[in-house]
Enzyme design. Structure first.
Site, short mmCIF file in Angstrom:
data_model
loop_
_atom_site.label_atom_id
_atom_site.label_comp_id
_atom_site.label_asym_id
_atom_site.label_seq_id
_atom_site.Cartn_x
_atom_site.Cartn_y
_atom_site.Cartn_z
N HIS A 115 21.00 -118.19 10.46
CA HIS A 115 21.55 -118.97 11.93
C HIS A 115 21.24 -120.43 11.71
O HIS A 115 22.01 -121.08 12.30
CB HIS A 115 20.77 -118.32 12.81
N TYR A 143 24.18 -106.29 12.13
CA TYR A 143 23.38 -105.65 13.15
C TYR A 143 23.28 -104.27 12.59
O TYR A 143 24.24 -103.61 11.86
CB TYR A 143 23.48 -105.94 14.57
N HIS A 153 17.22 -113.86 7.81
CA HIS A 153 18.43 -113.80 8.81
C HIS A 153 18.32 -114.85 9.87
O HIS A 153 19.39 -115.59 10.26
CB HIS A 153 18.30 -112.43 9.65
N GLU A 154 17.22 -115.28 10.49
CA GLU A 154 17.04 -116.34 11.35
C GLU A 154 17.22 -117.68 10.83
O GLU A 154 17.86 -118.72 11.38
CB GLU A 154 15.73 -116.32 12.18
N HIS A 159 26.76 -113.64 13.04
CA HIS A 159 26.66 -112.46 12.75
C HIS A 159 28.14 -111.69 12.22
O HIS A 159 28.87 -112.01 12.57
CB HIS A 159 26.26 -111.49 14.14
#
Length: 280
Positions: free
Chosen positions: A178, A233, A174-175, A184
């Site tokens: 980014h 999320y 996930h990071e 998101h």
């Protein structure tokens, strides 16, 4: 040059012209909220206390923009007018990296497993830094799970606080998404057709984390909304009472995967390969 592009001292923003425009990532809608410093108090304590049984993901606990997006203040100071409007993609999909944190062998395995997922399913390549000027530095400060968006120029951190940001390899994936330039899923401009934000359950002061992006700033490369995305999320993100803050509006088989951190969804892979023009 686009009117929102900002000149910077070093190479934070690539020059925008007909040849390079599609390499840019527009961050202008985020404004000043994307700037800050690692939060060693509130966020660090929340992530430290995060239990494996929690319905939330550890990156949803941060005091940063949308929980885990942070551009450290030094990048703001590098801009001439104080607003970073753009970042860029990593040339050729190659991301030089260093690992500076004091990680356990299992945590290092999860980081390298995340790398291997990219290497196996996309054309992105994480390679150990030698002399490259632009690179990510993976650290584990007591400030939560966070990353900047895209390539900023110079050294930029991806923070994975031990142990809770590294219990699976989904949070590193996930990071790192980014850091590649992705935002998101639940903040997509068409979000309200797929999930409803239950504001009555959101922590005070946290509704800004649910603001929608415009179509201009949140390109999905023609890929539809994805409940199963590793960038989505959970349904209790930023909850003040443990009740849902996101309600699924469609009867879709992927809806039960909301907030999953097991790895890429098929749509995640397609988006990465489209953004970086992968031929695989």
């Amino acid at each position: 040059m686009q009117p929102y592009a900002i000149q910077v001292k070093y190479s934070i923003v690539a020059k925008i012209n007909a040849d390079t425009d599609d390499e840019s990532i527009d961050l202008s809608e985020m404004g000043e909220a994307i700037y800050g410093n690692p939060d060693l108090e509130t966020t660090g304590a929340l992530v430290d206390a995060h239990g494996e049984e929690s319905m939330q993901n550890p990156e949803e606990l941060g005091t940063y923009f949308e929980g885990d997006i942070l551009i450290p203040m030094r990048f703001r100071e590098d801009t001439r007018n104080g607003l970073l409007a753009l970042s860029t993609r990593w040339p050729g999909g190659v991301v030089p990296y260093e690992i500076k944190g004091t990680f356990t062998p299992q945590e290092l395995d999860n980081i390298h497993h995340a790398f291997n997922e990219y290497h196996t399913k996309t054309c992105i390549r994480f390679k150990k830094r030698t002399v490259e000027r632009d690179y990510i530095s993976i650290v584990n400060g007591k400030s939560g799970c966070w990353s900047s968006i895209g390539r900023l120029g110079g050294r930029q951190e991806v923070n994975l606080q031990s142990p809770n940001c590294l219990r699976t390899y989904g949070t590193p994936i996930h990071e790192l998404m980014h850091a590649l330039g992705f935002l998101h899923e639940q903040n997509r401009y068409e979000r309200d057709d797929y999930v409803k934000v239950l504001s009555e359950n959101v922590k005070p002061g946290m509704m800004a984390n649910f603001e929608k992006s415009s179509a201009r700033t949140h390109s999905a490369f023609g890929i539809g909304y994805d409940y199963a995305s590793v960038m989505h999320y959970s349904n209790t993100s930023f909850s003040k009472n443990g009740k849902p803050t996101l309600q699924v509006l469609r009867n879709h088989p992927d809806a039960r995967q909301l907030g999953q951190r097991r790895g890429f969804s098929p749509s995640d892979i397609r988006k990465i390969n489209l953004m970086y023009k992968c031929k695989i």
